[in-house]
Design an enzyme around this catalytic site. Structure first.
Site, PDB file in Angstrom:
ATOM      1  N   PHE A  24       0.892  -1.045  -0.092  1.00  9.18           N
ATOM      2  CA  PHE A  24       0.058  -0.124  -0.049  1.00  9.18           C
ATOM      3  C   PHE A  24       0.903   1.369  -0.140  1.00  9.18           C
ATOM      4  O   PHE A  24       1.722   1.505   0.810  1.00  9.18           O
ATOM      5  CB  PHE A  24      -0.967  -0.070   1.191  1.00  9.18           C
ATOM      6  CG  PHE A  24      -2.062   1.213   1.307  1.00  9.18           C
ATOM      7  CD1 PHE A  24      -2.906   1.222   0.169  1.00  9.18           C
ATOM      8  CD2 PHE A  24      -2.037   1.943   2.468  1.00  9.18           C
ATOM      9  CE1 PHE A  24      -3.945   2.276   0.352  1.00  9.18           C
ATOM     10  CE2 PHE A  24      -2.911   2.876   2.432  1.00  9.18           C
ATOM     11  CZ  PHE A  24      -3.889   2.934   1.532  1.00  9.18           C
ATOM     12  N   SER A  92       3.427  -7.030   2.492  1.00 11.51           N
ATOM     13  CA  SER A  92       2.249  -6.169   3.116  1.00 11.51           C
ATOM     14  C   SER A  92       0.889  -6.280   2.341  1.00 11.51           C
ATOM     15  O   SER A  92       0.358  -7.331   2.481  1.00 11.51           O
ATOM     16  CB  SER A  92       2.878  -4.523   3.069  1.00 11.51           C
ATOM     17  OG  SER A  92       2.100  -3.893   3.914  1.00 11.51           O
ATOM     18  N   MET A  93       0.285  -5.163   2.162  1.00 10.03           N
ATOM     19  CA  MET A  93      -0.748  -5.353   1.450  1.00 10.03           C
ATOM     20  C   MET A  93      -0.814  -6.102   0.169  1.00 10.03           C
ATOM     21  O   MET A  93      -1.744  -6.893  -0.321  1.00 10.03           O
ATOM     22  CB  MET A  93      -1.351  -3.792   1.039  1.00 10.03           C
ATOM     23  CG  MET A  93      -2.986  -4.032   0.304  1.00 10.03           C
ATOM     24  SD  MET A  93      -3.531  -2.294  -0.368  1.00 10.03           S
ATOM     25  CE  MET A  93      -2.416  -2.638  -1.874  1.00 10.03           C
ATOM     26  N   ASP A 193       8.874  -4.652  13.064  1.00  5.97           N
ATOM     27  CA  ASP A 193       8.079  -4.266  12.127  1.00  5.97           C
ATOM     28  C   ASP A 193       7.232  -3.027  12.696  1.00  5.97           C
ATOM     29  O   ASP A 193       6.353  -3.316  13.380  1.00  5.97           O
ATOM     30  CB  ASP A 193       7.111  -5.053  11.354  1.00  5.97           C
ATOM     31  CG  ASP A 193       6.526  -4.804  10.183  1.00  5.97           C
ATOM     32  OD1 ASP A 193       6.439  -3.611   9.955  1.00  5.97           O
ATOM     33  OD2 ASP A 193       6.519  -5.671   9.329  1.00  5.97           O
ATOM     34  N   HIS A 223       9.992  -3.458   8.122  1.00 11.01           N
ATOM     35  CA  HIS A 223       8.881  -3.999   7.375  1.00 11.01           C
ATOM     36  C   HIS A 223       9.073  -4.128   5.604  1.00 11.01           C
ATOM     37  O   HIS A 223       8.614  -5.192   5.118  1.00 11.01           O
ATOM     38  CB  HIS A 223       7.676  -2.704   7.441  1.00 11.01           C
ATOM     39  CG  HIS A 223       6.609  -2.900   6.443  1.00 11.01           C
ATOM     40  ND1 HIS A 223       5.768  -4.307   6.980  1.00 11.01           N
ATOM     41  CD2 HIS A 223       5.767  -2.443   5.805  1.00 11.01           C
ATOM     42  CE1 HIS A 223       4.813  -4.258   6.218  1.00 11.01           C
ATOM     43  NE2 HIS A 223       4.650  -3.087   5.126  1.00 11.01           N
TER      44      HIS A 223
END
Length: 246
Positions: A24, A92-93, A193, A223
């Site tokens: 994202f 992530s996303m 993270d 992250h």
């Protein structure tokens, strides 16, 4: 389009393809080294630029999660036309979108490689997103959570609130259907993270019905691990995973 945000595409000579999904507010830049590593090993590779990304945060605010999902879904269908085995990787996303593809397409996906996937947040203000999205256009961004000195993620400096509220809707949809996921999974997550809490990976691990879940702890990355100190480990383990699953 921002310089460096271009999608990545490579056609290999074999039957195995890998679809890479970025996070994202990020771009394929965060996945490019991984994509090039896979392409050098003759896999067919696609790393699309998701709608609303790679331009301005205002444009991202005009998109919603079905737009992002449709982009990776179309790439998957295109890869299925030329390759018999397709693996989906996401950070992530991007991991959220990969899980949604697995929930929808089942055995048509050979396996998943997830790097710090997100399916929820423990931030107290997340509950206010529906309200905040009506009055607050953006807040400070979340990009470049990276431990490695000098490594930078090409991502928006602002976090668009309306798009973030839509991401929270995607989390709920994906989380509810996690038991539908049965594909082999390589799950890599950072010990530290600052964007996606480690509980996300535990929820994924404990909720899917995959018989094979290989968990790898990333000790030296934050992250955006694909641009961090553990990037070589991610790349190597992903190739081993794809070759083992076949």
């Amino acid at each position: 389009m921002l310089a460096g945000a271009e999608p990545f595409s490579h056609s290999g000579t074999g039957e195995v393809a890998v679809l890479l999904c970025h996070g994202f507010t990020s771009t394929p830049q965060s996945m490019r080294s991984w994509a090039e590593y896979l392409a050098a090993r003759d896999f067919t590779v696609r790393a699309p630029l998701l709608p609303g990304h790679g331009t301005t945060w205002q444009e991202l605010n005009r998109t919603r999660w079905p737009d992002w999902y449709l982009a990776v879904r179309e790439e998957l269908l295109s890869l299925r036309e030329t390759c018999s085995r397709v693996f989906v990787c996401g950070q992530s996303m991007g991991g959220t979108l990969a899980l949604r593809l697995a929930e929808e397409f089942g055995e048509q996906i050979a396996g998943l490689v997830l790097v710090n996937p997100s399916v929820m947040t423990q931030r107290w203000d997340a509950k206010l997103l529906p309200l905040l999205s009506r009055v607050l256009p953006s807040v400070p961004g979340i990009g470049s959570d990276i431990a490695k000195p000098g490594s930078t993620e090409l991502a928006y400096r602002r976090l668009p609130v309306r798009a973030t509220a839509s991401l929270a809707q995607l989390w709920r949809v994906v989380r509810a259907d996690l038991p539908k996921v049965t594909q082999p999974i390589l799950l890599l997550h950072s010990r530290v993270d600052h964007v996606v809490e480690p509980v996300n990976s535990r929820i994924v691990r404990d909720s899917v019905r995959s018989e094979r879940v290989v968990e790898v702890l990333l000790e030296n990355s934050f992250h955006v691990a694909t641009l961090d100190n553990d990037a070589p480990l991610i790349f190597e383990r992903s190739v081993e995973f794809v070759q083992e699953v076949g």
